[in-house]
Design a protein around this motif. Structure first.
Motif, PDB file in Angstrom:
ATOM      1  N   SER A 142       0.822  -1.211   0.000  1.00 61.08           N
ATOM      2  CA  SER A 142       0.000   0.000   0.000  1.00 61.08           C
ATOM      3  C   SER A 142       0.858   1.263   0.000  1.00 61.08           C
ATOM      4  O   SER A 142       0.510   2.257  -0.645  1.00 61.08           O
ATOM      5  N   ALA A 143       1.973   1.231   0.728  1.00 66.11           N
ATOM      6  CA  ALA A 143       2.867   2.398   0.781  1.00 66.11           C
ATOM      7  C   ALA A 143       3.390   2.745  -0.605  1.00 66.11           C
ATOM      8  O   ALA A 143       3.404   3.920  -1.004  1.00 66.11           O
ATOM      9  N   VAL A 144       3.810   1.731  -1.349  1.00 70.68           N
ATOM     10  CA  VAL A 144       4.311   1.960  -2.705  1.00 70.68           C
ATOM     11  C   VAL A 144       3.199   2.495  -3.598  1.00 70.68           C
ATOM     12  O   VAL A 144       3.404   3.450  -4.368  1.00 70.68           O
ATOM     13  N   TYR A 145       2.000   1.901  -3.500  1.00 66.88           N
ATOM     14  CA  TYR A 145       0.857   2.374  -4.286  1.00 66.88           C
ATOM     15  C   TYR A 145       0.534   3.826  -3.970  1.00 66.88           C
ATOM     16  O   TYR A 145       0.362   4.653  -4.872  1.00 66.88           O
ATOM     17  N   VAL A 146       0.434   4.130  -2.685  1.00 67.81           N
ATOM     18  CA  VAL A 146       0.005   5.468  -2.259  1.00 67.81           C
ATOM     19  C   VAL A 146       1.001   6.533  -2.716  1.00 67.81           C
ATOM     20  O   VAL A 146       0.605   7.603  -3.206  1.00 67.81           O
ATOM     21  N   ILE A 147       2.297   6.263  -2.566  1.00 67.27           N
ATOM     22  CA  ILE A 147       3.307   7.232  -2.987  1.00 67.27           C
ATOM     23  C   ILE A 147       3.241   7.450  -4.497  1.00 67.27           C
ATOM     24  O   ILE A 147       3.400   8.578  -4.989  1.00 67.27           O
ATOM     25  N   SER A 148       2.986   6.392  -5.248  1.00 67.88           N
ATOM     26  CA  SER A 148       2.854   6.523  -6.705  1.00 67.88           C
ATOM     27  C   SER A 148       1.608   7.321  -7.068  1.00 67.88           C
ATOM     28  O   SER A 148       1.652   8.240  -7.902  1.00 67.88           O
ATOM     29  N   TRP A 149       0.478   6.968  -6.452  1.00 70.43           N
ATOM     30  CA  TRP A 149      -0.784   7.642  -6.764  1.00 70.43           C
ATOM     31  C   TRP A 149      -0.821   9.083  -6.287  1.00 70.43           C
ATOM     32  O   TRP A 149      -1.590   9.892  -6.806  1.00 70.43           O
ATOM     33  N   ALA A 150      -0.006   9.421  -5.294  1.00 70.19           N
ATOM     34  CA  ALA A 150      -0.006  10.786  -4.755  1.00 70.19           C
ATOM     35  C   ALA A 150       0.434  11.812  -5.790  1.00 70.19           C
ATOM     36  O   ALA A 150       0.166  13.005  -5.627  1.00 70.19           O
ATOM     37  N   THR A 151       1.092  11.367  -6.861  1.00 70.08           N
ATOM     38  CA  THR A 151       1.456  12.302  -7.924  1.00 70.08           C
ATOM     39  C   THR A 151       0.219  12.934  -8.556  1.00 70.08           C
ATOM     40  O   THR A 151       0.244  14.088  -8.973  1.00 70.08           O
ATOM     41  N   LEU A 152      -0.885  12.166  -8.604  1.00 72.12           N
ATOM     42  CA  LEU A 152      -2.118  12.667  -9.209  1.00 72.12           C
ATOM     43  C   LEU A 152      -2.794  13.725  -8.338  1.00 72.12           C
ATOM     44  O   LEU A 152      -3.660  14.460  -8.817  1.00 72.12           O
ATOM     45  N   ALA A 153      -2.417  13.772  -7.053  1.00 73.19           N
ATOM     46  CA  ALA A 153      -3.033  14.742  -6.145  1.00 73.19           C
ATOM     47  C   ALA A 153      -2.732  16.178  -6.554  1.00 73.19           C
ATOM     48  O   ALA A 153      -3.427  17.115  -6.145  1.00 73.19           O
ATOM     49  N   SER A 154      -1.711  16.354  -7.370  1.00 73.01           N
ATOM     50  CA  SER A 154      -1.378  17.687  -7.869  1.00 73.01           C
ATOM     51  C   SER A 154      -2.533  18.299  -8.656  1.00 73.01           C
ATOM     52  O   SER A 154      -2.710  19.515  -8.685  1.00 73.01           O
ATOM     53  N   TYR A 155      -3.352  17.431  -9.277  1.00 72.73           N
ATOM     54  CA  TYR A 155      -4.484  17.903 -10.073  1.00 72.73           C
ATOM     55  C   TYR A 155      -5.510  18.662  -9.245  1.00 72.73           C
ATOM     56  O   TYR A 155      -6.245  19.502  -9.777  1.00 72.73           O
ATOM     57  N   ILE A 156      -5.586  18.361  -7.953  1.00 74.74           N
ATOM     58  CA  ILE A 156      -6.583  19.042  -7.121  1.00 74.74           C
ATOM     59  C   ILE A 156      -5.919  19.974  -6.096  1.00 74.74           C
ATOM     60  O   ILE A 156      -6.460  20.262  -5.045  1.00 74.74           O
ATOM     61  N   GLY A 157      -4.706  20.398  -6.436  1.00 78.63           N
ATOM     62  CA  GLY A 157      -4.045  21.420  -5.628  1.00 78.63           C
ATOM     63  C   GLY A 157      -3.421  20.935  -4.340  1.00 78.63           C
ATOM     64  O   GLY A 157      -3.208  21.726  -3.423  1.00 78.63           O
ATOM     65  N   ALA A 158      -3.106  19.637  -4.271  1.00 74.02           N
ATOM     66  CA  ALA A 158      -2.503  19.106  -3.043  1.00 74.02           C
ATOM     67  C   ALA A 158      -0.994  19.262  -3.016  1.00 74.02           C
ATOM     68  O   ALA A 158      -0.357  19.003  -1.996  1.00 74.02           O
ATOM     69  N   GLY A 159      -0.405  19.656  -4.138  1.00 71.37           N
ATOM     70  CA  GLY A 159       1.044  19.835  -4.200  1.00 71.37           C
ATOM     71  C   GLY A 159       1.776  18.514  -4.355  1.00 71.37           C
ATOM     72  O   GLY A 159       1.233  17.536  -4.852  1.00 71.37           O
ATOM     73  N   GLY A 160       3.021  18.495  -3.893  1.00 70.20           N
ATOM     74  CA  GLY A 160       3.819  17.282  -4.001  1.00 70.20           C
ATOM     75  C   GLY A 160       4.586  17.210  -5.305  1.00 70.20           C
ATOM     76  O   GLY A 160       4.595  18.152  -6.114  1.00 70.20           O
ATOM     77  N   LEU A 161       5.231  16.082  -5.537  1.00 68.99           N
ATOM     78  CA  LEU A 161       6.095  15.909  -6.702  1.00 68.99           C
ATOM     79  C   LEU A 161       5.320  15.822  -8.012  1.00 68.99           C
ATOM     80  O   LEU A 161       5.904  15.964  -9.086  1.00 68.99           O
ATOM     81  N   GLY A 162       4.017  15.577  -7.923  1.00 69.43           N
ATOM     82  CA  GLY A 162       3.194  15.569  -9.128  1.00 69.43           C
ATOM     83  C   GLY A 162       3.210  16.916  -9.843  1.00 69.43           C
ATOM     84  O   GLY A 162       3.008  16.972 -11.065  1.00 69.43           O
ATOM     85  N   ASP A 163       3.477  18.011  -9.097  1.00 74.84           N
ATOM     86  CA  ASP A 163       3.556  19.335  -9.721  1.00 74.84           C
ATOM     87  C   ASP A 163       4.611  19.356 -10.822  1.00 74.84           C
ATOM     88  O   ASP A 163       4.390  19.936 -11.890  1.00 74.84           O
ATOM     89  N   TYR A 164       5.765  18.740 -10.557  1.00 78.58           N
ATOM     90  CA  TYR A 164       6.827  18.709 -11.565  1.00 78.58           C
ATOM     91  C   TYR A 164       6.396  17.925 -12.804  1.00 78.58           C
ATOM     92  O   TYR A 164       6.629  18.347 -13.934  1.00 78.58           O
ATOM     93  N   ILE A 165       5.776  16.782 -12.573  1.00 80.17           N
ATOM     94  CA  ILE A 165       5.388  15.914 -13.691  1.00 80.17           C
ATOM     95  C   ILE A 165       4.354  16.596 -14.579  1.00 80.17           C
ATOM     96  O   ILE A 165       4.485  16.630 -15.810  1.00 80.17           O
TER      97      ILE A 165
END
Length: 215
Positions: A142-165
């Motif tokens: 689950s940890a690996v899944y969550v860290i991977s999926w957290a990149t998509l959180a950038s779409y709703i303004g949550a920040g994180g590394l998804g901003d770069y992608i």
């Protein structure tokens, strides 16, 4: 690529921390919910079929769709991201907790009851410690899944590394995409490594010895 890391070093640290704590809060909530529920489900075949079916269906909902559903409920930002990621973390932990508890030898449980343990004491002192390696495998997954999926959180303004992608995709800058993806991958590997160390700490000594002999 090197210029990306040197020019954005302070911002990378900030977004990495943002990405990490969003993921870990979601994972922690997933553990708090899924482990007790998994233990309860291991005592009821009928209830387990219903709940595991529901969580399996939730797992099939596309990530972006689930994040979009969270917006009317929680707005934009980190809160809806954490809730969505928590939902996604549930199935592996729930599944493994259920399997781990069900796999405990019946004679071992019977011995605990014969010694005068209550059902709760048997669960906490006998079954749960023996199921820990299987449960931890679900948490690591689950940890690996969550860290991977957290990149998509950038779409709703949550920040994180998804901003770069996503900035890289919008601006056609490959270094932003690759840089963000590399850090996310390293973060997932680090989380898995740390949780593997935690697994060794919380696994009963006898099971650790058996595991090392088997390997």
């Amino acid at each position: 690529m090197i210029s990306f890391f040197t020019e954005n070093s302070s911002d990378i640290l900030l977004k990495t921390w943002e990405h990490f704590y969003i993921s870990m809060i979601a994972l922690a909530l997933g553990v708090i919910i899924a482990v007790p529920v998994g233990i309860i489900l291991s005592k009821s075949k009928f209830l387990s079929k219903i709940v595991l079916s529901i969580t399996s269906v939730l797992q099939t909902v596309p990530s972006l769709a689930l994040l979009a559903i969270m917006i009317p409920l929680f707005g934009v930002g980190k809160v809806p991201a954490v809730v969505a990621l928590c939902i996604y973390s549930l199935l592996p932990i729930l599944n493994n907790t259920f399997i781990g508890m069900r796999s405990v030898n019946g004679n071992t449980k019977g011995a605990g009851i014969a010694m005068g343990m209550t059902t709760l004491q048997s669960v906490l002192l006998v079954e749960l410690p023996l199921a820990i390696p299987v449960i931890m495998s679900g948490i690591r997954l689950s940890a690996v899944y969550v860290i991977s999926w957290a990149t998509l959180a950038s779409y709703i303004g949550a920040g994180g590394l998804g901003d770069y992608i996503f900035n890289g995709l919008n601006l056609y800058q490959a270094e932003l995409i690759i840089g963000g993806a590399v850090i996310v991958t390293l973060l997932a590997l680090l989380a898995d490594f740390l949780l593997s160390k935690l697994e060794k700490v919380v696994t009963p000594k006898g099971l650790r010895i058996e595991g090392s002999r088997a390997s």
